[in-house]
Design a protein around this motif. Sequence first.
Motif, PDB file in Angstrom:
ATOM      1  N   THR A 110       0.806  -1.217   0.000  1.00 41.08           N
ATOM      2  CA  THR A 110       0.000   0.000   0.000  1.00 41.08           C
ATOM      3  C   THR A 110       0.844   1.274   0.000  1.00 41.08           C
ATOM      4  N   VAL A 111       1.877   1.305   0.837  1.00 40.77           N
ATOM      5  CA  VAL A 111       2.660   2.538   0.961  1.00 40.77           C
ATOM      6  C   VAL A 111       4.154   2.332   0.698  1.00 40.77           C
ATOM      7  N   ASN A 112       4.502   1.173   0.149  1.00 38.69           N
ATOM      8  CA  ASN A 112       5.874   0.880  -0.242  1.00 38.69           C
ATOM      9  C   ASN A 112       6.873   1.025   0.904  1.00 38.69           C
ATOM     10  N   ARG A 118       9.673   0.219  14.505  1.00 37.35           N
ATOM     11  CA  ARG A 118       8.227  -0.022  14.429  1.00 37.35           C
ATOM     12  C   ARG A 118       7.438   0.920  15.329  1.00 37.35           C
ATOM     13  N   GLU A 119       8.146   1.684  16.159  1.00 40.20           N
ATOM     14  CA  GLU A 119       7.502   2.668  17.039  1.00 40.20           C
ATOM     15  C   GLU A 119       7.551   4.079  16.457  1.00 40.20           C
ATOM     16  N   VAL A 120       8.233   4.251  15.350  1.00 41.04           N
ATOM     17  CA  VAL A 120       8.417   5.579  14.751  1.00 41.04           C
ATOM     18  C   VAL A 120       7.100   6.064  14.150  1.00 41.04           C
ATOM     19  N   HIS A 121       6.807   7.348  14.389  1.00 38.79           N
ATOM     20  CA  HIS A 121       5.563   7.951  13.906  1.00 38.79           C
ATOM     21  C   HIS A 121       5.520   7.917  12.378  1.00 38.79           C
ATOM     22  N   LEU A 122       4.424   7.430  11.841  1.00 39.27           N
ATOM     23  CA  LEU A 122       4.285   7.252  10.397  1.00 39.27           C
ATOM     24  C   LEU A 122       4.311   8.558   9.618  1.00 39.27           C
ATOM     25  N   LEU A 123       3.849   9.648  10.226  1.00 40.55           N
ATOM     26  CA  LEU A 123       3.820  10.933   9.537  1.00 40.55           C
ATOM     27  C   LEU A 123       5.093  11.743   9.754  1.00 40.55           C
ATOM     28  N   GLY A 124       6.030  11.213  10.525  1.00 41.23           N
ATOM     29  CA  GLY A 124       7.281  11.916  10.788  1.00 41.23           C
ATOM     30  C   GLY A 124       8.234  11.851   9.611  1.00 41.23           C
ATOM     31  N   TYR A 125       9.339  12.566   9.726  1.00 42.26           N
ATOM     32  CA  TYR A 125      10.291  12.656   8.625  1.00 42.26           C
ATOM     33  C   TYR A 125      10.992  11.331   8.326  1.00 42.26           C
ATOM     34  N   ARG A 126      11.129  10.443   9.311  1.00 41.63           N
ATOM     35  CA  ARG A 126      11.842   9.176   9.086  1.00 41.63           C
ATOM     36  C   ARG A 126      11.060   8.223   8.188  1.00 41.63           C
ATOM     37  N   ILE A 127       9.740   8.207   8.327  1.00 36.21           N
ATOM     38  CA  ILE A 127       8.911   7.324   7.501  1.00 36.21           C
ATOM     39  C   ILE A 127       8.296   8.124   6.356  1.00 36.21           C
ATOM     40  N   GLY A 128       7.814   9.304   6.656  1.00 35.76           N
ATOM     41  CA  GLY A 128       7.401  10.229   5.612  1.00 35.76           C
ATOM     42  C   GLY A 128       6.082   9.943   4.911  1.00 35.76           C
ATOM     43  N   LEU A 129       5.182   9.256   5.578  1.00 33.21           N
ATOM     44  CA  LEU A 129       3.869   9.070   4.965  1.00 33.21           C
ATOM     45  C   LEU A 129       3.080  10.361   5.050  1.00 33.21           C
ATOM     46  N   ASN A 130       2.083  10.502   4.193  1.00 32.72           N
ATOM     47  CA  ASN A 130       1.193  11.654   4.292  1.00 32.72           C
ATOM     48  C   ASN A 130      -0.185  11.160   4.728  1.00 32.72           C
ATOM     49  N   PRO A 131      -1.062  12.063   5.129  1.00 35.26           N
ATOM     50  CA  PRO A 131      -2.382  11.645   5.620  1.00 35.26           C
ATOM     51  C   PRO A 131      -3.161  10.762   4.644  1.00 35.26           C
ATOM     52  N   ARG A 132      -3.018  11.013   3.363  1.00 35.17           N
ATOM     53  CA  ARG A 132      -3.698  10.188   2.368  1.00 35.17           C
ATOM     54  C   ARG A 132      -3.243   8.730   2.466  1.00 35.17           C
ATOM     55  N   ASP A 133      -1.943   8.526   2.710  1.00 35.17           N
ATOM     56  CA  ASP A 133      -1.413   7.169   2.866  1.00 35.17           C
ATOM     57  C   ASP A 133      -2.096   6.442   4.025  1.00 35.17           C
ATOM     58  N   LEU A 134      -2.363   7.175   5.100  1.00 32.92           N
ATOM     59  CA  LEU A 134      -3.033   6.557   6.252  1.00 32.92           C
ATOM     60  C   LEU A 134      -4.447   6.116   5.894  1.00 32.92           C
ATOM     61  N   GLY A 171      -4.711   8.575  18.921  1.00 34.58           N
ATOM     62  CA  GLY A 171      -3.317   8.300  18.589  1.00 34.58           C
ATOM     63  C   GLY A 171      -2.979   6.832  18.469  1.00 34.58           C
ATOM     64  N   LYS A 172      -3.971   5.997  18.237  1.00 34.35           N
ATOM     65  CA  LYS A 172      -3.749   4.553  18.145  1.00 34.35           C
ATOM     66  C   LYS A 172      -3.431   4.098  16.714  1.00 34.35           C
ATOM     67  N   PHE A 173      -3.188   5.045  15.822  1.00 32.09           N
ATOM     68  CA  PHE A 173      -2.880   4.721  14.429  1.00 32.09           C
ATOM     69  C   PHE A 173      -1.670   5.530  13.980  1.00 32.09           C
ATOM     70  N   THR A 174      -0.653   5.593  14.845  1.00 38.64           N
ATOM     71  CA  THR A 174       0.481   6.470  14.565  1.00 38.64           C
ATOM     72  C   THR A 174       1.769   5.743  14.206  1.00 38.64           C
ATOM     73  N   SER A 175       1.865   4.467  14.535  1.00 39.35           N
ATOM     74  CA  SER A 175       3.073   3.700  14.211  1.00 39.35           C
ATOM     75  C   SER A 175       2.670   2.277  13.839  1.00 39.35           C
ATOM     76  N   TYR A 176       3.610   1.560  13.302  1.00 40.95           N
ATOM     77  CA  TYR A 176       3.355   0.163  12.928  1.00 40.95           C
ATOM     78  C   TYR A 176       2.854  -0.631  14.135  1.00 40.95           C
ATOM     79  N   ASN A 177       3.565  -0.516  15.265  1.00 42.42           N
ATOM     80  CA  ASN A 177       3.170  -1.281  16.451  1.00 42.42           C
ATOM     81  C   ASN A 177       1.813  -0.850  16.997  1.00 42.42           C
TER      82      ASN A 177
END
Length: 90
Positions: free
Chosen positions: A18-20, A31-47, A70-76
């Motif tokens: 889905t988000v490569n 796996r605890e890194v925030h999905l919208l942060g600079y390290r992962i770099g997803l955008n809201p549409r990806d979520l 905030g239960k949809f912020t990281s992989y874990n």
Amino acid sequence: MKNCDNLNKRLTKIFRETVNRDYSEVDESFREVHLLGYRIGLNPRDLLYLIRDIEIEFNIEVPQEEIARGKFTSYNCILELIKTQLFKKG
């Protein structure tokens, strides 16, 4: 444990398709890194795409309240949310 491994593999596949993003061989702390942060770099549409694909794959509903908490912020976080929703389903 086997069931958790299966959930993890299915979620990893969703992220990859889905988000490569490949979580199959990453350090647990990543796996605890925030999905919208600079390290992962997803955008809201990806979520939104992730939510859709997770709901289809696991036959669950991702509650908006859980996203707002905030239960949809990281992989874990997402993996735990899936486990909770599956447990509620029985």
